[in-house]
Design an enzyme around this catalytic site. Structure first.
Site, PDB file in Angstrom:
ATOM      1  N   LYS A  97       0.998  -1.241  -0.185  1.00 22.26           N
ATOM      2  CA  LYS A  97       0.019   0.031  -0.025  1.00 22.26           C
ATOM      3  C   LYS A  97       0.832   1.203   0.061  1.00 22.26           C
ATOM      4  O   LYS A  97       0.595   2.024   0.687  1.00 22.26           O
ATOM      5  CB  LYS A  97      -1.040  -0.156   1.142  1.00 22.26           C
ATOM      6  CG  LYS A  97      -2.121  -1.130   0.961  1.00 22.26           C
ATOM      7  CD  LYS A  97      -2.845  -1.317   2.190  1.00 22.26           C
ATOM      8  CE  LYS A  97      -3.554  -2.622   2.086  1.00 22.26           C
ATOM      9  NZ  LYS A  97      -3.140  -4.156   2.200  1.00 22.26           N
TER      10      LYS A  97
HETATM   11  P1  OMP Z   1      -6.485 -12.770   5.464  1.00 25.31           P
HETATM   12  O1  OMP Z   1      -7.752 -12.036   5.979  1.00 25.31           O
HETATM   13  O2  OMP Z   1      -5.731 -13.535   6.226  1.00 25.31           O
HETATM   14  O3  OMP Z   1      -7.113 -13.594   4.174  1.00 25.31           O
HETATM   15  O4  OMP Z   1      -5.488 -11.684   4.828  1.00 25.31           O
HETATM   16  C1  OMP Z   1      -6.009 -10.612   3.781  1.00 25.31           C
HETATM   17  C2  OMP Z   1      -4.666  -9.995   2.995  1.00 25.31           C
HETATM   18  O5  OMP Z   1      -5.207  -9.109   2.538  1.00 25.31           O
HETATM   19  C3  OMP Z   1      -3.956  -9.290   4.283  1.00 25.31           C
HETATM   20  O6  OMP Z   1      -2.540  -9.138   3.772  1.00 25.31           O
HETATM   21  C4  OMP Z   1      -4.490  -7.876   4.115  1.00 25.31           C
HETATM   22  O7  OMP Z   1      -3.596  -7.003   4.374  1.00 25.31           O
HETATM   23  C5  OMP Z   1      -4.806  -7.592   2.598  1.00 25.31           C
HETATM   24  N1  OMP Z   1      -6.053  -6.880   2.331  1.00 25.31           N
HETATM   25  C6  OMP Z   1      -7.225  -6.910   2.898  1.00 25.31           C
HETATM   26  O8  OMP Z   1      -7.345  -7.709   3.526  1.00 25.31           O
HETATM   27  N2  OMP Z   1      -8.168  -5.787   2.791  1.00 25.31           N
HETATM   28  C7  OMP Z   1      -8.023  -4.993   1.516  1.00 25.31           C
HETATM   29  O9  OMP Z   1      -8.791  -4.266   1.422  1.00 25.31           O
HETATM   30  C8  OMP Z   1      -6.683  -5.051   1.006  1.00 25.31           C
HETATM   31  C9  OMP Z   1      -5.950  -5.925   1.149  1.00 25.31           C
HETATM   32  C10 OMP Z   1      -4.835  -5.977   0.128  1.00 25.31           C
HETATM   33  O10 OMP Z   1      -4.319  -4.812  -0.361  1.00 25.31           O
HETATM   34  O11 OMP Z   1      -4.310  -7.030  -0.311  1.00 25.31           O
END
Ligand code: OMP
Length: 273
Positions: A97
């Site tokens: 980000k």
């Molecule tokens: P889990 O919730 O463990 O599946 O992880 C989700 C991953 O996606 C993490 O690395 C978050 O930082 C990222 N993420 C989000 O969860 N929400 C968003 O809106 C954006 C991201 C991202 O940019 O990947």
């Protein structure tokens, strides 16, 4: 081959829209792994080996490596090198980000694309087009801009009405109409907001979305896929991190991750027909 071509190739080869998030929270690693020399790398290596034929991308989130200082950065670098060497067909997305003023951006670009040799990076749009531009000029890379994020408080800023519409829609229009001159833009739209996902799809034509929020965050797979597919029945990179890599906390973590990845990939495909 540019990012979108590499992604497309991996989608076809593995028949998959699934992205495994490499977020190896050190405290959650099995004890046997925590004690080895490069714990996050060794953990990732096993996850990568177990899932590489089931995914269209891997997405390490920088936070989990930065948190361990130089050891974490070394494990991140080793992870990226390992994927590039052994699975060169699978694109790597760095979730970081980024986007900042000019000279700071140059350093981010050196780290992400020079040092780590990553294929795509996530950026936030808050500082405006000017701070996204140095990334947009990297024609072969994937530039993934946050549009509607998956977190519960996403609406506080992203749903504000600006110029008569919700901010995330305005951002989607900017990405599609102004920022995508090199056809290298993607956007982040969370699986936890399927209605908004459908709205953003309306605005965005066939652009590919990075879609986190299934698995640990509870996003509904069927609703997500039905809302977000493009005309070619793809256009989505569906990320799950904890739901796959920490499905087992024991030494069988890689086998269980493989089963979970296959299950999720197949469930996604069920709704692509
Ligand atoms: P889990 O919730 O463990 O599946 O992880 C989700 C991953 O996606 C993490 O690395 C978050 O930082 C990222 N993420 C989000 O969860 N929400 C968003 O809106 C954006 C991201 C991202 O940019 O990947």
């Amino acid at each position: 081959m540019n990012f979108n071509q590499k992604l497309d190739h991996a989608i076809e080869k593995n028949n998959s829209l699934l992205c495994v998030g490499l977020d190896p929270d050190f405290e959650k690693l099995p004890e046997s792994i925590r004690n080895v020399k490069n714990p996050q790398f060794e953990f990732n290596k096993k996850i990568i080996e177990a899932t590489a034929d089931l995914v269209c991308a891997f997405k390490p989130n920088s936070a989990f490596y930065e948190a361990r200082g130089e050891q974490g950065i070394r494990d991140l670098k080793m992870t990226c090198s390992y994927i590039n060497k052994n699975y060169p067909d699978i694109p790597i997305i760095l979730d970081a980000k980024r986007a900042d003023i000019g000279n700071t951006n140059n350093e981010y670009i050196k780290f992400v694309f020079g040092y780590l040799r990553i294929d795509a990076v996530t950026l936030h749009p808050y500082l405006g087009h000017e701070t996204i531009q140095p990334f947009l000029e990297l024609k072969d890379k994937g530039i993934i801009v946050l549009c509607k994020t998956s977190n519960p408080g996403a609406g506080e800023i992203q749903n504000l009405i600006v110029n008569g519409e919700k901010l995330y829609k305005l951002i989607a229009r900017k990405i599609v109409n102004e920022w995508n001159k090199n056809n290298n833009c993607l956007m982040v739209v969370g699986a936890t907001y399927p209605e908004e996902l459908a709205e953003v799809r309306e605005i965005s034509g066939d652009m590919t979305f990075l879609v986190p929020g299934v698995g640990a965050q509870g996003g509904d797979v069927e609703a997500t896929i039905k809302a977000g597919l493009n005309k070619a029945k793809k256009g989505m990179i569906i990320n799950s991190s904890r739901g796959i890599i920490f499905a087992s906390s024991g030494d069988d973590f890689a086998d269980v991750a493989k089963k979970e990845a296959r299950k999720l990939r197949d469930e996604i495909n069920k709704y692509r027909v």
